[in-house]
Design an enzyme around this catalytic site. Structure first.
Site, PDB file in Angstrom:
ATOM      1  CB  CYS A 104      -1.035   0.030   1.253  1.00 20.52           C
ATOM      2  SG  CYS A 104      -2.066   1.476   1.397  1.00 20.52           S
ATOM      3  CG  HIS A 146      -5.698  -2.158  -1.566  1.00 21.90           C
ATOM      4  ND1 HIS A 146      -4.598  -2.895  -0.776  1.00 21.90           N
ATOM      5  CD2 HIS A 146      -5.321  -1.064  -1.630  1.00 21.90           C
ATOM      6  CE1 HIS A 146      -3.644  -2.031  -0.269  1.00 21.90           C
ATOM      7  NE2 HIS A 146      -4.263  -0.655  -0.730  1.00 21.90           N
ATOM      8  CD  GLU A 147      -6.539   1.475  -4.378  1.00 26.29           C
ATOM      9  OE1 GLU A 147      -6.932   2.634  -3.699  1.00 26.29           O
ATOM     10  OE2 GLU A 147      -5.412   1.006  -4.540  1.00 26.29           O
ATOM     11  CG  HIS A 150      -7.187   2.706   0.640  1.00 31.32           C
ATOM     12  ND1 HIS A 150      -6.741   2.930   1.827  1.00 31.32           N
ATOM     13  CD2 HIS A 150      -6.414   2.005  -0.164  1.00 31.32           C
ATOM     14  CE1 HIS A 150      -5.250   2.694   1.537  1.00 31.32           C
ATOM     15  NE2 HIS A 150      -5.169   2.203   0.536  1.00 31.32           N
TER      16      HIS A 150
END
Length: 182
Positions: A104, A146-147, A150
């Site tokens: 990351c 993953h995004e 976030h």
């Protein structure tokens, strides 16, 4: 973005937010204005992602608490997926759950084996407000999950438990970018 232009070519590189910055832990707000400020943000996201040599970047990683991310990420067949999603929703995450290396830009230089599904579908909008659906497999599915994490205020470290989590936190504590409190 201008039609035919290289993403990020007109953007400015912004500093990345690092683990410990509260903006990374807060769920991001929905985008309601699809105007020139959003287009400029997407350009800045691409410029910042490329400068940091990443494959994806969420708006809160440059300190902006809005639901936007960009990506330039290959899948497991080395097919390039380039784009952005505004107000994304992870509508499918299924298939085989695989543990794979994940890093990351907000934890620079570190990575850990994280369990993610090998298929993901994200729905949202383009910078101009057009509906988009993005399908990902393999590494690109990992990137999409993953995004979206976030934008919900989650980091890949939150998917680790026990020994793996403790090991990553020890690495964070030793990292040169980690803020130490006196």
């Amino acid at each position: 973005m201008r039609h035919g232009s290289i993403p990020g070519a007109h953007g400015r590189v912004r500093p990345l937010t690092l683990l410990g910055d509260p903006v990374l832990r807060e769920p991001c707000r929905e985008v309601t204005d699809f105007g020139p400020e959003l287009a400029a943000l997407v350009e800045d996201l691409f410029a910042s992602m490329y400068a940091a040599r990443g494959v994806g970047l969420a708006a809160n990683q440059i300190g902006v608490g809005l639901r936007v991310f960009v990506h330039d990420c290959p899948d497991d067949d080395d097919v390039r997926h380039l784009g952005h999603v505004v107000n994304p929703r992870l509508v499918e995450a299924d298939g085989i759950s695989l543990r794979g290396p994940e890093g990351c830009l907000s934890l620079p230089g570190l990575e850990a084996g994280v369990e993610r599904y090998d298929h993901a579908v994200v729905q949202g909008f383009s910078v101009t407000g057009e509906p988009v659906t993005v399908h990902g497999t393999g590494f690109f599915a990992r990137c999409l999950q993953h995004e979206v994490d976030h934008l919900e205020g989650k980091l890949y470290a939150d998917h680790l438990h026990g020994r793996r989590h403790r090991k990553l936190m020890r690495q964070v504590a030793r990292a040169p970018w980690h803020r130490r409190t006196p």
